[in-house]
Write a protein that holds these residues in place. Structure first.
Motif, short mmCIF file in Angstrom:
data_model
loop_
_atom_site.label_atom_id
_atom_site.label_comp_id
_atom_site.label_asym_id
_atom_site.label_seq_id
_atom_site.Cartn_x
_atom_site.Cartn_y
_atom_site.Cartn_z
N CYS A 103 0.82 -1.21 0.00
CA CYS A 103 0.00 0.00 0.00
C CYS A 103 0.86 1.26 0.00
CB CYS A 103 -0.94 0.00 1.21
SG CYS A 103 -2.25 -1.23 1.12
N LYS A 104 1.97 1.23 0.73
CA LYS A 104 2.86 2.40 0.75
C LYS A 104 3.42 2.67 -0.64
CE LYS A 104 6.85 4.40 3.13
NZ LYS A 104 7.36 5.00 1.88
N VAL A 105 3.83 1.61 -1.33
CA VAL A 105 4.37 1.77 -2.69
C VAL A 105 3.27 2.28 -3.63
CG1 VAL A 105 5.37 0.56 -4.67
CG2 VAL A 105 6.13 0.01 -2.35
N ILE A 106 2.08 1.71 -3.51
CA ILE A 106 0.96 2.12 -4.38
C ILE A 106 0.57 3.56 -4.10
CG2 ILE A 106 -1.47 1.71 -4.92
CD1 ILE A 106 -0.90 -1.29 -4.38
N ASP A 107 0.51 3.95 -2.82
CA ASP A 107 0.18 5.34 -2.47
C ASP A 107 1.18 6.30 -3.10
OD1 ASP A 107 -2.00 4.59 -0.97
OD2 ASP A 107 -0.94 4.64 0.95
N ASP A 108 2.45 5.97 -3.01
CA ASP A 108 3.49 6.83 -3.59
C ASP A 108 3.33 6.93 -5.11
OD1 ASP A 108 4.58 7.22 -1.10
OD2 ASP A 108 6.19 5.75 -1.34
N ALA A 109 2.98 5.81 -5.74
CA ALA A 109 2.80 5.81 -7.20
C ALA A 109 1.59 6.65 -7.60
CB ALA A 109 2.64 4.38 -7.70
N LEU A 110 0.51 6.55 -6.84
CA LEU A 110 -0.71 7.29 -7.18
C LEU A 110 -0.52 8.79 -7.01
CD1 LEU A 110 -3.51 5.01 -5.65
CD2 LEU A 110 -2.85 5.24 -8.04
N LEU A 111 0.34 9.19 -6.08
CA LEU A 111 0.61 10.61 -5.90
C LEU A 111 1.21 11.23 -7.16
CD1 LEU A 111 2.07 10.78 -2.27
CD2 LEU A 111 -0.11 11.75 -3.08
N HIS A 112 1.93 10.42 -7.93
CA HIS A 112 2.59 10.89 -9.14
C HIS A 112 1.89 10.39 -10.40
CE1 HIS A 112 5.68 10.96 -5.93
NE2 HIS A 112 6.01 12.10 -6.51
N PHE A 113 0.61 10.09 -10.25
CA PHE A 113 -0.17 9.55 -11.37
C PHE A 113 -1.30 10.54 -11.67
CE2 PHE A 113 -1.08 6.21 -14.22
CZ PHE A 113 -2.44 6.04 -14.28
N PRO A 114 -1.04 11.57 -12.48
CA PRO A 114 -1.99 12.68 -12.64
C PRO A 114 -3.34 12.32 -13.22
CG PRO A 114 -0.26 12.77 -14.30
CD PRO A 114 0.15 11.73 -13.31
N SER A 115 -3.43 11.22 -13.98
CA SER A 115 -4.70 10.91 -14.63
C SER A 115 -5.48 9.81 -13.93
CB SER A 115 -4.44 10.48 -16.09
OG SER A 115 -3.65 9.32 -16.13
N ASN A 116 -5.04 9.40 -12.72
CA ASN A 116 -5.76 8.31 -12.09
C ASN A 116 -7.12 8.76 -11.59
OD1 ASN A 116 -5.88 8.66 -8.99
ND2 ASN A 116 -3.79 9.24 -9.50
#
Length: 237
Positions: free
Chosen positions: A209-222
């Motif tokens: 979840c920590k890795v996914i949260d970090d990825a979603l923060l830098h995922f502008p179109s999610n």
């Protein structure tokens, strides 16, 4: 010396094809796509299910998709059943058709996709990238062979109330996985995050979840970001 022509596998050749599904709507949707890879016994199914529930993603379990297709008793199902029973991989184009159909069915009522146990070989990576798009994140559950063996043996006892698999069979499975997975890791090295999968389920889940949260923060179109923005606008309107 003449050209070497690879012999045609009659079983593979007999597999019906030609659905030709269009994966472009998935690409155009802009939703996150996450792959979770790991050896047998790494805990992919359990962890993907938990992640899907937390984030509102659709969990795509490739083994379930194949099992559902086999249950249909069609000509394709019979060939797939034979391939699976022989421990062979389903051709990438056929597997992709099944995965894309499943993703299209769920595209408009979820916030993304997390695929368990996919891809299992380099060719599957290439076909997915071509037919849909590259994933946004690839999580590799890294577990030592000794731990994997214990887990597989324990699972065998739980399901069958007896040990129904030998150490030799497990070693063959793990060697095959390592052989096929090494090129997958190399292919997705820029998107890959290695997760220590030897801890208890909740600890590994929190790491994911920590890795996914970090990825979603830098995922502008999610879609999570879009939903949050929409909510803010509606409150300030």
């Amino acid at each position: 010396m003449g050209n070497c022509i690879k012999p045609v596998d009659p079983l593979i050749a007999s597999l019906p094809r030609g659905v030709n599904v269009d994966g472009s709507p998935i690409k155009e949707s802009g939703v996150p796509i996450i792959f979770v890879i790991g050896a047998p016994g790494a805990g992919k199914r359990t962890l993907c299910t938990k992640v899907a529930q937390k984030y509102g993603f659709h969990g795509i379990i490739t083994s379930d998709i194949l099992r559902n297709e086999v249950s249909k008793r069609t000509e394709k199902a019979l060939v797939l059943a034979r391939l699976i029973s022989q421990g062979r991989l389903v051709p990438p184009d056929v597997l992709m058709e099944l995965i894309i159909v499943k993703m299209l069915e769920q595209l408009h009522d979820g916030k993304g996709f997390i695929l368990s146990g996919f891809p299992r070989e380099r060719e599957q990576c290439k076909v997915f990238d071509r037919e849909v798009r590259p994933p946004d994140l690839v999580l590799f559950l890294n577990v030592r062979n000794a731990v994997l063996t214990d887990r597989i043996m324990s699972r065998s006892v739980q399901i069958h109330e007896r040990i129904s698999i030998s150490f030799d069979n497990i070693n063959i499975q793990l060697k095959e996985f390592k052989k096929r997975n090494k090129p997958v890791i190399k292919y997705y090295k820029k998107l890959l995050v290695v997760i220590d999968g030897e801890d208890d389920v909740m600890t590994v889940f929190e790491k994911m979840c920590k890795v996914i949260d970090d990825a979603l923060l830098h995922f502008p179109s999610n879609m999570l970001h879009a939903a949050a923005t929409s909510d803010v606008i509606s409150k300030t309107a």
